[in-house]
Design an enzyme around this catalytic site. Structure first.
Site, PDB file in Angstrom:
ATOM      1  CG  ASP A 199      -1.875   1.132   1.275  1.00 33.59           C
ATOM      2  OD1 ASP A 199      -2.693   1.247   0.344  1.00 33.59           O
ATOM      3  OD2 ASP A 199      -1.823   1.930   2.236  1.00 33.59           O
ATOM      4  CD  GLU A 240      -2.410   2.470  -3.367  1.00 32.61           C
ATOM      5  OE1 GLU A 240      -3.515   3.005  -3.516  1.00 32.61           O
ATOM      6  OE2 GLU A 240      -1.827   2.397  -2.261  1.00 32.61           O
TER       7      GLU A 240
END
Length: 542
Positions: A199, A240
């Site tokens: 993330d 990401e």
């Protein structure tokens, strides 16, 4: 040879709490997910990406974590997770999990110890005695987030949070924090996961370039990769990272950093092309896609669990996309994104939905599918921010959509019951019995995509022609060649590929409808595609 299984994978993203409820409490759980694996296997996916399932106050869909070594009690137990992993392995499905270590919940014991001045955890977060002058810069959620620094009454200092104030940023420059992150990775690898979706990677490494660390930030990605390679050689990291293309090398490295990186810019150009019904933005983007290491791979997608971020388009291009897909303010979020699912963005037009899936599967890279999009599920704009696209999976026309027997008020998020996207109209059970449904067609598309290893493994080329609404791609690998054609226009077109395709050696693999026609007279190769039509071709003997 390295096992680059992800090169020809199809990744299916699941939000456990919204997928299948096994005990009627209104929350999806691991037992429900385990019982639903046949759907994912039948779809043709080869890997499941799990959104955060760890203990959490759930102020941000589970991305505010209080314990990295457990399962949220609402979703089950570690035993349930292990049972799920065993069932997935039995079906040949790999599993990757979200690694959210840019920040923790402020309820995490680490943060509570840090704010109390505990010697061990004092420097595990980023603190400042004075509020920095740039506290209002770099806000990720405009209109919702007021600052990136918040004062803590107990410690009497400000703590940094790139995202919401209830998510304090970990101090990645602290070697003890990095050691703990490896411990977290090792724990889940030991339980059998095939890797991690990392993330917020750009924010994960941003503090490493500061004066306290004196460390080149991207080097940390190599450290994570090396740890992963030693513990489980086949495991991967999916980043990401909404990055400009000139940073691609820094993220992929020389095959020693990220295995996959989401291609956010390509996704934005894709929706600009859909808005214009003109393939030119995507074609131009693909022509300028930088070369990456042989072991690296882009991850392609239509939708995910967040908004469609249009921030890398020009202001004029953003307005075009907003006008086409999010004309009302309620459909927009954070001044840069569209918070709708794929089907309603495309007007519920089955032809366009199928075209979009076909095109995404034909793009160079590894496709990632958001749960429910394979049905053409809708969104709930009455829910705040990104929650609109995270409604429960619609399994049947039964009450609760087959997701749960609980009342809507007791659900993690209410199932969509009304309107054209309600579960009585859109559900997996009905579509599986209809050979022409979105689900049945997407299954066939994925089957063909997996058989065309040239797309996942090979080199690609954008084929030039004189029809702007058509994207023509050629993929080559080990003597095999696949050509895909997609017409983004709402009317039939002809595209002249004479010189690109031998007129006598092509055979169709897949097409949208019977409108496809090929004129091979006099050595020519002119293909007629219907409105929103597509064609997949293999070159025999190539």
């Amino acid at each position: 040879m390295l096992n680059l299984w992800y090169k020809n994978a199809v990744i299916y993203c699941v939000d456990v709490d919204a997928f299948k409820d096994s005990n009627g409490d209104g929350y999806g759980d691991f037992r429900g997910l385990t019982d639903s694996l046949d759907h994912i296997q039948a779809l043709g996916a080869t890997c499941i990406w799990l959104l955060p399932f760890y203990p959490t106050p759930d102020r941000d869909n589970g991305y505010d974590i209080t314990d990295y070594y457990n399962v949220d009690p609402r979703l089950g137990t570690l035993g349930d997770f292990v049972d799920f992993m065993n069932a997935a392995n039995d079906r040949g499905l790999r599993v990757i999990v979200d690694l959210v270590v840019n920040h923790t919940s402020i309820d995490h014991p680490w943060f509570q110890a840090s704010r109390a001045g505990d010697a061990k955890y004092r420097d595990w977060y980023v603190w400042s005695k004075d509020k920095p002058e740039d506290a209002e810069d770099g806000i990720i959620f405009p209109g919702v987030q007021e600052s990136t620094w918040t004062y803590d009454q107990k410690r009497r200092e400000y703590y940094f949070h790139r995202f919401y104030k209830h998510q304090a940023d970990l101090n990645i420059a602290n070697p003890q924090v990095r050691e703990e992150i490896e411990r977290i990775m090792g724990f889940w690898l030991q339980l059998g996961v095939a890797g991690f979706r990392i993330d917020a990677v750009p924010f994960l490494i941003e503090d490493l370039s500061g004066p306290r660390s004196g460390w080149e930030p991207y080097r940390y990605l190599s450290q994570m990769h090396n740890f992963l390679a030693w513990r489980r050689a086949e495991a991967v990291m999916l980043a990401e990272a909404n990055i400009p293309m000139d940073q691609a090398d820094a993220y992929f490295g020389d095959g020693d950093r990220m295995n996959l990186v989401f291609n956010f810019l390509l996704n934005q150009k894709l929706f600009l092309s859909f808005a214009r019904k003109d393939a030119t933005p995507v074609a131009e983007m693909l022509k300028t896609l930088p070369p990456i290491t042989e072991t690296g791979q882009w991850a392609t997608f239509l939708r995910n669990h967040d908004e469609i971020d249009l921030g890398r388009l020009t202001d004029e291009e953003q307005q075009e996309a907003f006008a086409a897909f999010g004309p009302e303010k309620s459909m927009q979020v954070y001044d840069r994104g569209v918070r709708r699912r794929l089907a309603p963005m495309l007007g519920g037009d089955r032809r366009r939905i199928i075209l979009a899936f076909s095109l995404m599967l034909a793009l160079p890279g590894t496709p990632v599918i958001w749960y429910g999009d394979e049905l053409g599920m809708g969104d709930d704009l009455d829910l705040p921010e990104r929650q609109s696209v995270r409604t429960p999976m619609q399994w049947s026309s039964a009450k609760g959509g087959g997701f749960t027997t609980a009342a809507p008020k007791d659900c993690v998020r209410p199932p969509i019951a009304e309107g054209p996207y309600g579960y009585t109209h859109v559900n997996a059970e009905a579509q599986r019995m209809d050979g022409a449904s979105v689900l049945s067609t997407v299954e066939r598309l994925i089957k063909i995509r997996r058989s065309c290893r040239e797309i996942g493994w090979g080199e690609f080329q954008v084929l030039d022609h004189d029809c702007p609404s058509v994207l023509a791609l050629r993929s080559d690998w080990r003597g095999g060649t696949v050509v895909t054609l997609h017409n983004l226009a709402d009317h039939p077109v002809t595209v002249d590929l004479t010189g690109h395709l031998p007129s006598e050696t092509t055979r169709p693999l897949l097409r949208q409808d019977i409108d496809v026609d090929v004129d091979r007279t006099d050595g020519r190769c002119v293909i007629r595609l219907g409105a929103y039509g597509f064609e997949w071709l293999r070159l025999d003997g190539a």
